[in-house]
Design an enzyme around this catalytic site. Sequence first.
Site, short mmCIF file in Angstrom:
data_model
loop_
_atom_site.label_atom_id
_atom_site.label_comp_id
_atom_site.label_asym_id
_atom_site.label_seq_id
_atom_site.Cartn_x
_atom_site.Cartn_y
_atom_site.Cartn_z
N GLU A 27 0.82 -1.22 0.00
CA GLU A 27 0.00 0.00 0.00
C GLU A 27 0.85 1.27 0.00
OE1 GLU A 27 -1.58 1.79 3.44
OE2 GLU A 27 -1.16 0.06 4.73
N LYS A 88 -5.51 10.80 0.97
CA LYS A 88 -5.67 9.44 1.49
C LYS A 88 -6.93 8.87 0.87
CE LYS A 88 -6.82 7.17 5.83
NZ LYS A 88 -7.20 7.43 7.22
N VAL A 108 -5.42 0.22 3.12
CA VAL A 108 -5.59 -1.24 3.01
C VAL A 108 -6.81 -1.55 2.14
CG1 VAL A 108 -6.17 -3.34 4.32
CG2 VAL A 108 -4.39 -1.78 5.17
N ASP A 140 -16.89 5.20 14.16
CA ASP A 140 -15.67 5.21 13.35
C ASP A 140 -15.12 3.78 13.24
OD1 ASP A 140 -13.34 5.66 12.00
OD2 ASP A 140 -12.64 7.29 13.28
N SER A 142 -13.09 1.47 10.40
CA SER A 142 -12.37 1.57 9.12
C SER A 142 -13.03 0.75 8.03
CB SER A 142 -10.93 1.10 9.31
OG SER A 142 -10.28 1.08 8.06
N ALA A 143 -13.03 1.31 6.82
CA ALA A 143 -13.52 0.58 5.64
C ALA A 143 -12.65 -0.65 5.34
CB ALA A 143 -13.56 1.51 4.44
N ASP A 144 -11.47 -0.72 5.95
CA ASP A 144 -10.61 -1.90 5.75
C ASP A 144 -11.35 -3.19 6.13
OD1 ASP A 144 -8.64 -0.04 5.20
OD2 ASP A 144 -7.41 -0.49 6.97
N LYS A 161 -2.97 -1.43 15.81
CA LYS A 161 -2.47 -0.58 16.90
C LYS A 161 -3.54 -0.44 17.97
CE LYS A 161 0.92 2.43 14.84
NZ LYS A 161 0.77 2.39 13.39
#
Length: 305
Positions: A27, A88, A108, A140, A142-144, A161
């Site tokens: 990425e 981003k 990602v 919130d 992540s779309a990952d 993390k």
Amino acid sequence: MNLKDYLYILPEIESAVKDGKPVVALESTILSHGMPWPQNLEFAKKVEQIVRDNGAVPATTAIINGKLKVGLNNEELELMCRGEGVEKVSRRDLPIMIATSRTGATTVASTMILASLAGIRVFATGGIGGVHRGAETTMDISADLQELAHTPVAVVCAGAKMILDIGLTLEYLETMGVPVLGMKTEDFPAFYCRKSGFGVDYAAKDELDAAKVLKAKWDLGLQGGVLIGNPVPEEYALDFDEMSAVIDHALQSAEKDGIKGKHTTPYLLAHIVEYTGGKSLATNLQLAYNNACVAAKLAVEYSKL
Ligand code: PSU
Ligand code: MN
């Protein structure tokens, strides 16, 4: 519609994919929004070399002037690393970036999309996005995670993390039907630390063992990816309590500065590097090299099955 109007794959990568040879996607958000210049350029080149040294072809992805690029030349890698005016780009941003001919780094989620369009099945990164702490009010997530649920790419990472709620991230992946493997470990890793306190679904003995899981999943036509947690090498691991304190501090300043949405993760990453005086960056580099090595071996084993 012709995919070739959008997608630009370097010839070496295109022929490797066509011949069933191992390829590893990499990425670019980790470069533009996750690491400081100029260490990121040295990293970008070295991580590609590690993929080659372990028998696979590297394919770093990005969007340049609205074109989806799979494989970057030196100039394009440098553009991503300098990061000036580089946005981003996650799934939702892709069509806008194309329509407006803009330049951006892939997360990602969007790297998985580009990899999948190019026929690449294995991808190495540092850490994935996930369910943020406090997501029960901010929503919130992540779309990952949705991408892992839908797009057939195996992602090798060093876990997540502790800026995230790792327990909820794993719950979400379970709900979405994403197998979570540990590479030679029962513990889902926590990026800087080898253990998060949460387990994986299966501890793969080696890359071949993990490759068999990918093959079984995709032979059955089960949609989506597989997540492989590969812990940071022992000698580079950081102290769990010390990093927890650093992360709490970063989260507090994000709240104070009113940081939201897509800016949250890059803000936290930059503050962690700042607070640890570069010690966390050294660990970040090493864990990502280690992931590239495992991903290349995984791609090699998968290509032989
Ligand atoms: N976590 C890290 N390092 C990173 C990222 C996440 O430890 O570089 C980047 C990856 O590109 C990941 C993205 O896909 O941040 C997630 O952003 P968001 O939380 O906005 O979905
Ligand atoms: Mn988010």
